[in-house]
Design a protein around this motif. Structure first.
Motif: not given
Length: 140
Positions: A4-9
């Protein structure tokens, strides 16, 4: 391995996609006419397209790593991926700042303003990526 991508990604991917989409809209409106130029038109290409391409590269790398499970080398030309994302975002921001302070005699269109916001998001995403508490996963 997909993750799962992070918020930054997510911000990096969204900023890159938005920059590409807004590059197709009116970058400049020609005063007194119904004509407009987008970033891909003669006279603006290739410089005005660089922020969109920087966003596509940065967001594309994140998307391929997170959704397709592709593993990239930990460095590119001696730079870490974190540094590459930050350099691409700053480069895109500088190009857009140059267009912001230049006086062309044309009205700025929705494409210009959208690309400016998108590059701001890319810079924010790259800084967020650097400051993630868990560290940038997979960006060593």
């Amino acid at each position: 391995m997909k993750s799962t991508p992070t918020r930054a990604e997510i911000v990096l991917m969204a900023g890159g996609a938005a920059a590409l989409i807004f590059s197709l809209f009116a970058f400049y409106d020609l005063p007194g006419t119904n004509l407009s130029l987008n970033a891909w038109d003669k006279g603006l290409f290739p410089i005005a397209v660089y922020p969109a391409l920087a966003g596509v590269i940065s967001g594309g790398v994140v998307a391929l790593r997170r959704f397709a499970g592709i593993h990239f080398s930990s460095t590119v030309g001696g730079f870490t991926w974190l540094q590459v994302h930050l350099l691409l975002a700053i480069f895109a921001g500088l190009v857009m700042a140059g267009y912001l302070i230049s006086d062309t005699g044309f009205d700025r269109g929705i494409g210009f303003w959208g690309m400016l916001v998108a590059t701001s998001a890319q810079i924010g995403g790259a800084v967020m990526l650097k400051n993630e508490p868990s560290g940038p996963r997979g960006l060593a």
